[in-house]
Design an enzyme around this catalytic site. Structure first.
Site, PDB file in Angstrom:
ATOM      1  N   TYR A   1      35.175  -6.646  28.979  1.00  0.00           N
ATOM      2  CA  TYR A   1      35.544  -6.515  30.410  1.00  0.00           C
ATOM      3  C   TYR A   1      36.973  -7.332  30.209  1.00  0.00           C
ATOM      4  O   TYR A   1      37.595  -7.443  31.395  1.00  0.00           O
ATOM      5  CB  TYR A   1      34.618  -7.130  31.452  1.00  0.00           C
ATOM      6  CG  TYR A   1      33.654  -6.182  32.006  1.00  0.00           C
ATOM      7  CD1 TYR A   1      32.461  -5.802  30.810  1.00  0.00           C
ATOM      8  CD2 TYR A   1      33.728  -5.695  33.050  1.00  0.00           C
ATOM      9  CE1 TYR A   1      31.489  -4.981  31.328  1.00  0.00           C
ATOM     10  CE2 TYR A   1      32.685  -4.766  33.511  1.00  0.00           C
ATOM     11  CZ  TYR A   1      31.925  -4.364  32.609  1.00  0.00           C
ATOM     12  OH  TYR A   1      30.590  -3.610  32.931  1.00  0.00           O
TER      13      TYR A   1
ATOM     14  N   LYS B   1      23.919  -9.267  19.911  1.00  0.00           N
ATOM     15  CA  LYS B   1      23.921  -8.167  18.969  1.00  0.00           C
ATOM     16  C   LYS B   1      24.407  -8.713  17.691  1.00  0.00           C
ATOM     17  O   LYS B   1      25.222  -8.079  17.281  1.00  0.00           O
ATOM     18  CB  LYS B   1      24.424  -6.947  19.271  1.00  0.00           C
ATOM     19  CG  LYS B   1      24.294  -5.555  18.408  1.00  0.00           C
ATOM     20  CD  LYS B   1      22.917  -5.070  18.466  1.00  0.00           C
ATOM     21  CE  LYS B   1      22.840  -4.058  17.294  1.00  0.00           C
ATOM     22  NZ  LYS B   1      21.622  -3.671  17.263  1.00  0.00           N
TER      23      LYS B   1
ATOM     24  N   ASP C   1      19.498  -4.035  22.197  1.00  0.00           N
ATOM     25  CA  ASP C   1      18.830  -3.042  21.880  1.00  0.00           C
ATOM     26  C   ASP C   1      17.201  -2.914  21.952  1.00  0.00           C
ATOM     27  O   ASP C   1      16.526  -2.172  22.733  1.00  0.00           O
ATOM     28  CB  ASP C   1      19.390  -2.070  20.635  1.00  0.00           C
ATOM     29  CG  ASP C   1      18.999  -2.883  19.404  1.00  0.00           C
ATOM     30  OD1 ASP C   1      19.086  -3.952  19.501  1.00  0.00           O
ATOM     31  OD2 ASP C   1      19.140  -2.198  18.236  1.00  0.00           O
TER      32      ASP C   1
ATOM     33  N   ASP D   1      25.639  -6.303  32.057  1.00  0.00           N
ATOM     34  CA  ASP D   1      25.621  -5.102  32.862  1.00  0.00           C
ATOM     35  C   ASP D   1      24.436  -4.186  32.548  1.00  0.00           C
ATOM     36  O   ASP D   1      23.944  -3.584  33.539  1.00  0.00           O
ATOM     37  CB  ASP D   1      27.095  -4.699  32.711  1.00  0.00           C
ATOM     38  CG  ASP D   1      27.346  -3.245  33.534  1.00  0.00           C
ATOM     39  OD1 ASP D   1      27.188  -3.408  34.717  1.00  0.00           O
ATOM     40  OD2 ASP D   1      27.953  -2.274  32.964  1.00  0.00           O
TER      41      ASP D   1
HETATM   42  C1  IPM Z   1      28.440  -3.962  38.204  1.00  0.00           C
HETATM   43  C2  IPM Z   1      29.063  -2.610  38.212  1.00  0.00           C
HETATM   44  C3  IPM Z   1      30.708  -2.834  37.792  1.00  0.00           C
HETATM   45  C4  IPM Z   1      30.780  -3.570  36.512  1.00  0.00           C
HETATM   46  C5  IPM Z   1      31.542  -1.837  38.096  1.00  0.00           C
HETATM   47  C6  IPM Z   1      31.530  -1.210  39.374  1.00  0.00           C
HETATM   48  C7  IPM Z   1      32.916  -2.168  37.572  1.00  0.00           C
HETATM   49  O1  IPM Z   1      28.488  -1.774  37.261  1.00  0.00           O
HETATM   50  O2  IPM Z   1      28.837  -4.796  38.902  1.00  0.00           O
HETATM   51  O3  IPM Z   1      27.338  -4.064  37.392  1.00  0.00           O
HETATM   52  O4  IPM Z   1      30.652  -2.755  35.177  1.00  0.00           O
HETATM   53  O5  IPM Z   1      30.603  -4.887  36.393  1.00  0.00           O
HETATM   54 MG    MG Z   2      26.780  -2.435  36.631  1.00  0.00          MG
END
Ligand code: IPM
Ligand code: MG
Length: 406
Positions: free
Chosen positions: A174, A244, A277, A301
Site C-alpha cells: 500500500y 509469507k 496462505d 486486509d
Molecule cells: C479496507 C478496504 C480498503 C483497503 C480499500 C477500500 C482501499 O478494503 O479498509 O480493508 O484496501 O484498505
Molecule cells: Mg479490505
C-alpha cells in the site's frame, strides 16, 4: 480547544498503551456550552451516508457530548475537483479529536478519469483511494479490527469466535510506489542489481508494471507492539504473526524479525508465526485456536475480511485507523453503490465503529453500553437487516439499538 488538550485525551485513551489517569481537570477551562469532543464526520458516498446517519442516531440517543463537523470526501469531490480528499478536509482532520468515516466509491484509474468533469480530463489526475491516503497523511499506522461473534447471530460461522486483527496500515504493497509503464532507469537499475529481474528486463515498458512492497523495521515493530499491548491489557492468550517470509524474504523477513524482537518484551504472551496462505485455512478450520493476529498491510486486509465473514460478514465488521494523534473509525465494508439510498444495509458495523471511537476517547462506560445494546438486538433477532435474513432497514436497526440502550 482541541490541540491544547490533546495530551490529556491521549493519556486517557484505551488504545494508547499508556496507563490511564483519573479524569481531573482536562476540561476545566472549557466554557460550559462547548461540546466535550470535536468529531470530524465523513460519510463519504454510497451507503456511507445512511450507515453514518444510523451511527449518529445512536450516539445522539446516548447524549454523547460532541460537536460534529462534516468533511468533504468521496467520489463527488473527485469528479468535480479532481481530488476525493481535498486539502480542506485534511485541515479539518488536524483539528479534531477523532473522525467517523463511512465509505467511498473507488474505481480503477481509467474509469475514474472518465468520470471527471470535462474541464479536468486529460490533466493527468490519478485517483487514489482517500482512505489509503488518509492513513498515510496522518500516519494512522494501526488498523485495529475486532471480529467478535455476538451470541445468537445466525450468521456466525461458530459461536464464541473473538478474534482481533492488527493490520499495519501505511506501508507494504500500500506504499503507493508503483510504476506502469516501468521507466527505463528503473528497469536498468533492477537488471544490474537483481538476477531475478532478468526475465523482465527486456520487456517493453508498457508490457509490465511494478508495485513496490516496502516494509520498515519501525513500521513493523510499532504494529506488533500495538498487538502485544492490546493482548496484555485485555488478557489475551496469544499473538499470531501472519507473514509469507518463506517466499517474500526481504520485506516479510523484516516484519518477522521485528515481531520476534518485540515479543521479547512480552514474555507472558506466547507468539506464534503462520504463513498467510496456511493461516486462511487454519482460521476456517480452528478459529478458536487464535486470538490476536498481526500482519503487514495486504495480508491484514485479506485476513480481516476472512475474520469478518466468520462473525456475520461485513455488516458486522468495524475498523479503527489509529495513529498517535488522530484516529478514524469506519465500517470495513465499502460504499456498495447498488444499495445506496435504499436504507437496506446493516449499520451495525458503523455503530460498532462508533463504539470503538468511544473507547478510544476514554468513554469506556458509554462504549460498553452501546456494545451491550448491539448485542441485545442481535440476540433477540427481531430486527434484522437483509444480510441477517430479515426485512428491517438501516435506520430501523439503529432505532432498535437506541431503544435497547439502558
Ligand atoms: C479496507 C478496504 C480498503 C483497503 C480499500 C477500500 C482501499 O478494503 O479498509 O480493508 O484496501 O484498505
Ligand atoms: Mg479490505
Amino acid at each position: 480547544m482541541i490541540c491544547r488538550e490533546r495530551s490529556g485525551l491521549l493519556r486517557r485513551r484505551g488504545f494508547s498503551g499508556l496507563p490511564s489517569v483519573p479524569q481531573v481537570s482536562d476540561y476545566s477551562e472549557r466554557e460550559s456550552d462547548m461540546a466535550r469532543y470535536k468529531i470530524a464526520w465523513l460519510p463519504g458516498d454510497g451507503v456511507g451516508v445512511e450507515v453514518t446517519d444510523a451511527a449518529r442516531l445512536v450516539l445522539d440517543a446516548m447524549e454523547f457530548d460532541a460537536e460534529y463537523v462534516p468533511g468533504d470526501i468521496g467520489w463527488e469531490f473527485w469528479r468535480k475537483e479532481g481530488d476525493p480528499f481535498p486539502e480542506r478536509t485534511i485541515r479539518l482532520l488536524r483539528n479534531v479529536d477523532a473522525a467517523m468515516f463511512g465509505a467511498i466509491t473507488s474505481k480503477p484509474v481509467k474509469s475514474a478519469e472518465a468520470e471527471l468533469i470535462p474541464g479536468l480530463q486529460g490533466k493527468g489526475l490519478v485517483y487514489r483511494s482517500p482512505i489509503v491516503r488518509m492513513r498515510q497523511v496522518f500516519d494512522l499506522y494501526n488498523c485495529f479490527r475486532p471480529c467478535k461473534a455476538y451470541p445468537g447471530n445466525g450468521l456466525n460461522f461458530k459461536e464464541g469466535i473473538d478474534l482481533v486483527v492488527f493490520r499495519e496500515n501505511t506501508e507494504d504493497l500500500y506504499a503507493g510506489v508503483e510504476f506502469a509503464p516501468v521507466p527505463v532507469e528503473l528497469s536498468s537499475a533492477l537488471g544490474r542489481l537483481s538476477k531475478a529481474f532478468s526475465p523482465f528486463q527486456n520487456l517493453p515498458p508498457d508490457q509490465y508494471a511494478i508495485s513496490c512492497k516496502i516494509n520498515t523495521r519501525h513500521g513493523s515493530e510499532r504494529i506488533v507492539r500495538a498487538a502485544f499491548e492490546y493482548a496484555r491489557r485485555h488478557g489475551r492468550r496469544r499473538v499470531t504473526v501472519v507473514h509469507k517470509a518463506n517466499v517474500v524474504r526481504a520485506t516479510d523477513g523484516v516484519f518477522l524479525e521485528a515481531a520476534r524482537a518485540v515479543a521479547g518484551d512480552y514474555p507472558e504472551i506466547p507468539m506464534d508465526e503462520a504463513n498467510v496462505d496456511a493461516m486462511t485455512m487454519w482460521l476456517i478450520k480452528n478459529p478458536m485456536n487464535y486470538d490476536v493476529l498481526v500482519a503487514p498491510n495486504l495480508y491484514g486486509d485479506i485476513i480481516s475480511d476472512l475474520c469478518a465473514q466468520m462473525v456475520g460478514g461485513l455488516g458486522f465488521a468495524c475498523s479503527g485507523n489509529i495513529g498517535d494523534r488522530l484516529a478514524v473509525f469506519e465500517p470495513t465494508h465499502g460504499s456498495a453503490p447498488k444499495y445506496a439510498g435504499l436504507q437496506k444495509v446493516n449499520p451495525i458495523a458503523t455503530i460498532l465503529a462508533a463504539k470503538m471511537m468511544l473507547d478510544w476517547l476514554g468513554e469506556n462506560t458509554m462504549a460498553a453500553r452501546l456494545e451491550d445494546a448491539v448485542a441485545a438486538v442481535i440476540r433477540e433477532g427481531k430486527v434484522r437487516t437483509y444480510d441477517m435474513g430479515g426485512k428491517s432497514g438501516t435506520s430501523e436497526m439503529a432505532v432498535e439499538i437506541a431503544r435497547k440502550l439502558s
